[in-house]
Scaffold this motif. Sequence first.
Motif, PDB file in Angstrom:
ATOM      1  N   VAL A   1       2.361 -15.651  27.815  1.00 21.75           N
ATOM      2  CA  VAL A   1       3.426 -16.382  28.495  1.00 21.75           C
ATOM      3  C   VAL A   1       2.817 -17.370  29.486  1.00 21.75           C
ATOM      4  CG1 VAL A   1       5.460 -16.168  29.961  1.00 21.75           C
ATOM      5  CG2 VAL A   1       4.996 -14.444  28.209  1.00 21.75           C
TER       6      VAL A   1
ATOM      7  N   VAL B   1      10.425  -7.377  33.016  1.00 23.60           N
ATOM      8  CA  VAL B   1       9.560  -7.310  31.841  1.00 23.60           C
ATOM      9  C   VAL B   1       8.149  -7.691  32.255  1.00 23.60           C
ATOM     10  CG1 VAL B   1       9.219  -8.075  29.460  1.00 23.60           C
ATOM     11  CG2 VAL B   1      11.528  -8.003  30.425  1.00 23.60           C
ATOM     12  N   VAL B   2       7.176  -6.933  31.767  1.00 18.95           N
ATOM     13  CA  VAL B   2       5.766  -7.230  32.027  1.00 18.95           C
ATOM     14  C   VAL B   2       5.039  -7.326  30.690  1.00 18.95           C
ATOM     15  CG1 VAL B   2       5.764  -6.090  34.280  1.00 18.95           C
ATOM     16  CG2 VAL B   2       5.184  -4.781  32.243  1.00 18.95           C
ATOM     17  N   ASP B   3       3.921  -8.047  30.703  1.00 15.83           N
ATOM     18  CA  ASP B   3       3.119  -8.153  29.487  1.00 15.83           C
ATOM     19  C   ASP B   3       2.082  -7.039  29.442  1.00 15.83           C
ATOM     20  OD1 ASP B   3       1.183  -8.869  31.287  1.00 15.83           O
ATOM     21  OD2 ASP B   3       1.113 -10.977  30.707  1.00 15.83           O
ATOM     22  N   ARG B   4       1.218  -7.091  28.443  1.00 13.73           N
ATOM     23  CA  ARG B   4       0.238  -6.018  28.246  1.00 13.73           C
ATOM     24  C   ARG B   4      -0.791  -5.938  29.363  1.00 13.73           C
ATOM     25  NH1 ARG B   4      -0.640  -9.605  24.075  1.00 13.73           N
ATOM     26  NH2 ARG B   4       0.173  -8.072  22.601  1.00 13.73           N
TER      27      ARG B   4
ATOM     28  N   ILE C   1       6.758 -11.197  33.707  1.00 14.34           N
ATOM     29  CA  ILE C   1       7.164 -12.354  32.916  1.00 14.34           C
ATOM     30  C   ILE C   1       8.677 -12.568  32.933  1.00 14.34           C
ATOM     31  CG2 ILE C   1       5.164 -12.227  31.403  1.00 14.34           C
ATOM     32  CD1 ILE C   1       6.825 -10.831  29.337  1.00 14.34           C
TER      33      ILE C   1
ATOM     34  N   ARG D   1       9.170  -0.039  25.199  1.00 16.70           N
ATOM     35  CA  ARG D   1       8.103  -0.942  24.777  1.00 16.70           C
ATOM     36  C   ARG D   1       8.578  -1.883  23.676  1.00 16.70           C
ATOM     37  NH1 ARG D   1       3.037   1.176  26.404  1.00 16.70           N
ATOM     38  NH2 ARG D   1       2.040  -0.185  24.886  1.00 16.70           N
TER      39      ARG D   1
ATOM     40  N   LEU E   1       5.043  -7.476  20.695  1.00 14.54           N
ATOM     41  CA  LEU E   1       4.657  -8.441  21.715  1.00 14.54           C
ATOM     42  C   LEU E   1       3.723  -7.838  22.750  1.00 14.54           C
ATOM     43  CD1 LEU E   1       8.156 -10.081  22.342  1.00 14.54           C
ATOM     44  CD2 LEU E   1       6.348 -10.854  20.795  1.00 14.54           C
TER      45      LEU E   1
ATOM     46  N   TRP F   1       4.857  -6.132  25.221  1.00 15.88           N
ATOM     47  CA  TRP F   1       5.607  -6.197  26.466  1.00 15.88           C
ATOM     48  C   TRP F   1       6.258  -4.839  26.736  1.00 15.88           C
ATOM     49  CZ3 TRP F   1       8.756 -11.356  25.648  1.00 15.88           C
ATOM     50  CH2 TRP F   1       7.848 -12.411  25.537  1.00 15.88           C
TER      51      TRP F   1
END
Length: 373
Positions: free
Chosen positions: A150, A200-203, A208, A262, A266, A268
Amino acid sequence: MKQRRRLFYKYVVPIIGIVVVALSASGAISIYFSYQETRSALVALQREKAIAAAARIENFVREIEHQIGWTALPQIAKGANPLELRRFDYTKLGRQVPAITESSYIAPDGCLQVLESRLAMSRMGDCLERLGDDPRVTVASSGKTYFGPVYFRKETEPYMAISMRAGREGAGVTAVEVNLKFIWEVVQQIRIGKKGHAYVVDRDGHLIAHPDISLVLQKTDLSMLPQLKSALAEPAGAGELEQDTATARDRAGGQVLSAHARIERLGWIVFVEQPIEEAYAPLYAPLVRIGILLLAGLVLSLLASLALARTMVRPINVLREGAAAIAAGNLGQKIDVRTGDELQDLAEQFNSMAAKLQESYAGLERKVEDRTA
């Protein structure tokens, strides 16, 4: 008087103690089960919302993949420029999927040949730019769908690159830039109480999507949160299992009730959290009721024990006074106790004893008179 006080405390204190212990145990058990049931229900509700949000986000991405897929269909127009046909398809793709703001075709040799954009100048040519080492090309050429990290265009809106192979092997790559504003809308629609929210968070643990967009624009790192560490440590497929860590802390250090879901494709994670004090607010009313019941029980037990103690002490006082009168020589004293129990039997025994003593004394006086005569 001392005996009466000892009997009073002997009966009053145990009765009050029994009632207090019973009510306290009942209240503690009720509070415990209410806490567990409320906690489970809240976590289940939050998890359902997290799963629903994750499903909507994943469906959003799948729909984009599906729409990109039809641009890879064979070009059947005779005599037409293949690049013109692709550009036309990309124009229709942008109209059908407003979230796609830019579409590109990258040839098998890594040359950018078509760029159709609503935010920049559209271009077309044999080799506008060489992108052979771009991950959009290297990943998509292998037949996998590429989901880029992102990023923020002009520090205002989040974007993500998605690329797919444009047909069969060796047919080049179609890459699009997707506006992720839709994810903001999904997150903002989730409401848990007054202060609960979703994000929401990314890996990597970077934020994000969040109701407070300023946190997203600051590229906030939440990787140190315990709930995020636990979620990242879960094995693949563990999202369907019951989560053990429901109580956690937010970025400000406050305790929250947390649930997550999860998005495997993605990488995420969608979190839904609510402050503990608000989440457990439904428990406060039962606590107040239990406290009122405990207080009422104490008052009733005190009154009942006082009445019981007086009921038992009163006939004992009558017995004591009667026994004192008999001991003083008043053998005609009658002890009137009508309790229908052992105390009444004892009073009758005292009366019988006094009557026999009186008869004995009367006979003794006659014998003394006869001997004197």
